[in-house]
Design a protein around this motif. Sequence first.
Motif, mmCIF file in Angstrom:
data_model
loop_
_atom_site.group_PDB
_atom_site.id
_atom_site.type_symbol
_atom_site.label_atom_id
_atom_site.label_comp_id
_atom_site.label_asym_id
_atom_site.label_seq_id
_atom_site.Cartn_x
_atom_site.Cartn_y
_atom_site.Cartn_z
ATOM 1 N N ALA A 30 0.839 -1.207 0.000
ATOM 2 C CA ALA A 30 0.000 0.000 0.000
ATOM 3 C C ALA A 30 0.870 1.251 0.000
ATOM 4 C CB ALA A 30 -0.942 -0.003 1.198
ATOM 5 N N GLY A 31 1.967 1.234 0.746
ATOM 6 C CA GLY A 31 2.891 2.367 0.736
ATOM 7 C C GLY A 31 3.524 2.572 -0.629
ATOM 8 N N SER A 32 3.877 1.494 -1.268
ATOM 9 C CA SER A 32 4.456 1.568 -2.611
ATOM 10 C C SER A 32 3.452 2.121 -3.621
ATOM 11 C CB SER A 32 4.925 0.173 -3.041
ATOM 12 O OG SER A 32 5.400 0.193 -4.356
ATOM 13 N N ALA A 33 2.213 1.684 -3.514
ATOM 14 C CA ALA A 33 1.172 2.183 -4.422
ATOM 15 C C ALA A 33 0.931 3.672 -4.201
ATOM 16 C CB ALA A 33 -0.122 1.390 -4.228
ATOM 17 N N THR A 34 0.955 4.107 -2.956
ATOM 18 C CA THR A 34 0.803 5.531 -2.643
ATOM 19 C C THR A 34 1.921 6.323 -3.301
ATOM 20 O OG1 THR A 34 -0.282 5.043 -0.537
ATOM 21 C CG2 THR A 34 0.730 7.225 -0.762
ATOM 22 N N GLU A 35 3.148 5.832 -3.152
ATOM 23 C CA GLU A 35 4.299 6.513 -3.750
ATOM 24 C C GLU A 35 4.173 6.575 -5.266
ATOM 25 O OE1 GLU A 35 9.176 6.290 -3.737
ATOM 26 O OE2 GLU A 35 8.048 5.166 -2.241
ATOM 27 N N ALA A 36 3.775 5.484 -5.889
ATOM 28 C CA ALA A 36 3.649 5.452 -7.348
ATOM 29 C C ALA A 36 2.579 6.427 -7.839
ATOM 30 C CB ALA A 36 3.329 4.028 -7.814
ATOM 31 N N LEU A 37 1.471 6.490 -7.135
ATOM 32 C CA LEU A 37 0.404 7.422 -7.527
ATOM 33 C C LEU A 37 0.851 8.872 -7.402
ATOM 34 C CD1 LEU A 37 -2.650 5.626 -5.919
ATOM 35 C CD2 LEU A 37 -2.317 6.060 -8.374
ATOM 36 N N LEU A 38 1.547 9.193 -6.323
ATOM 37 C CA LEU A 38 2.013 10.571 -6.139
ATOM 38 C C LEU A 38 3.062 10.943 -7.176
ATOM 39 C CD1 LEU A 38 2.146 10.745 -2.247
ATOM 40 C CD2 LEU A 38 0.422 11.765 -3.769
ATOM 41 N N LEU A 39 3.966 10.018 -7.461
ATOM 42 C CA LEU A 39 4.964 10.256 -8.516
ATOM 43 C C LEU A 39 4.264 10.552 -9.833
ATOM 44 C CD1 LEU A 39 7.707 10.244 -9.965
ATOM 45 C CD2 LEU A 39 7.579 7.731 -9.970
ATOM 46 N N TRP A 40 3.312 9.712 -10.209
ATOM 47 C CA TRP A 40 2.590 9.914 -11.469
ATOM 48 C C TRP A 40 1.902 11.283 -11.484
ATOM 49 C CZ3 TRP A 40 -2.682 10.704 -11.917
ATOM 50 C CH2 TRP A 40 -3.133 10.851 -13.227
ATOM 51 N N ALA A 41 1.219 11.622 -10.392
ATOM 52 C CA ALA A 41 0.470 12.882 -10.346
ATOM 53 C C ALA A 41 1.405 14.079 -10.464
ATOM 54 C CB ALA A 41 -0.338 12.964 -9.054
ATOM 55 N N ILE A 42 2.559 14.026 -9.830
ATOM 56 C CA ILE A 42 3.511 15.140 -9.906
ATOM 57 C C ILE A 42 4.131 15.212 -11.300
ATOM 58 C CG2 ILE A 42 5.694 16.046 -9.001
ATOM 59 C CD1 ILE A 42 4.784 14.845 -6.255
ATOM 60 N N GLN A 43 4.383 14.079 -11.916
ATOM 61 C CA GLN A 43 4.905 14.083 -13.287
ATOM 62 C C GLN A 43 3.902 14.708 -14.257
ATOM 63 O OE1 GLN A 43 5.814 9.868 -13.608
ATOM 64 N NE2 GLN A 43 8.002 10.278 -13.491
ATOM 65 N N GLU A 44 2.625 14.541 -13.979
ATOM 66 C CA GLU A 44 1.571 15.088 -14.837
ATOM 67 C C GLU A 44 1.289 16.563 -14.559
ATOM 68 O OE1 GLU A 44 -0.183 13.403 -17.400
ATOM 69 O OE2 GLU A 44 1.499 12.018 -17.085
ATOM 70 N N ALA A 45 1.775 17.055 -13.440
ATOM 71 C CA ALA A 45 1.512 18.448 -13.046
ATOM 72 C C ALA A 45 2.350 19.413 -13.868
ATOM 73 C CB ALA A 45 1.818 18.631 -11.558
ATOM 74 N N ASP A 46 1.971 20.680 -13.819
ATOM 75 C CA ASP A 46 2.717 21.750 -14.467
ATOM 76 C C ASP A 46 4.109 21.827 -13.817
ATOM 77 O OD1 ASP A 46 2.848 24.307 -16.069
ATOM 78 O OD2 ASP A 46 3.118 25.100 -14.033
ATOM 79 N N GLN A 47 5.148 21.575 -14.601
ATOM 80 C CA GLN A 47 6.491 21.466 -14.030
ATOM 81 C C GLN A 47 7.041 22.781 -13.449
ATOM 82 O OE1 GLN A 47 7.936 18.371 -13.295
ATOM 83 N NE2 GLN A 47 5.786 17.995 -13.823
ATOM 84 N N PRO A 48 6.745 23.939 -14.035
ATOM 85 C CA PRO A 48 7.161 25.172 -13.348
ATOM 86 C C PRO A 48 6.496 25.310 -11.972
ATOM 87 C CG PRO A 48 6.770 25.635 -15.659
ATOM 88 C CD PRO A 48 6.288 24.221 -15.411
ATOM 89 N N ALA A 49 5.248 24.862 -11.850
ATOM 90 C CA ALA A 49 4.567 24.896 -10.547
ATOM 91 C C ALA A 49 5.234 23.928 -9.570
ATOM 92 C CB ALA A 49 3.091 24.557 -10.697
#
Length: 139
Positions: A30-49
Amino acid sequence: RVLFRSIRLDISTANSALHHGEWKAATVLAGSATEALLLWAIQEADQPAVSTAVKSLVSANKIKMPDTNRLDKWGLHQYIEVAHRLDIVKKAAAQQARLAQQFRNLIHPGAAQRKAQTCTRATALSAIAAVEHVVGDLA
């Protein structure tokens, strides 16, 4: 997408492990899945932000400056704080993820020994709650 199938499988396996009393497996997956989801979401975010959020968090001593700009080299703590600063996840998800992070690190025998702590039903439930909060915020 392969990433999402893998995350979905980790979440499913964590829930199965919980059901079968396999506390460490449930906690870590579950911790690994949380990390993977957050990584994906940040990669999809506006990078200057993302860069602005990192600088702000470093200035506030909430995180250390990442050694690299490669998001896949960051740690869970940085993902949680940046995702929360960007409002990708809400306060409850960030709090639960911080708690789960501590428990997920019990995969390391040295950490478990230093903390005199083991994975239990409570750690597994906390980690599964974290991933569910994150999934809810990302939905």
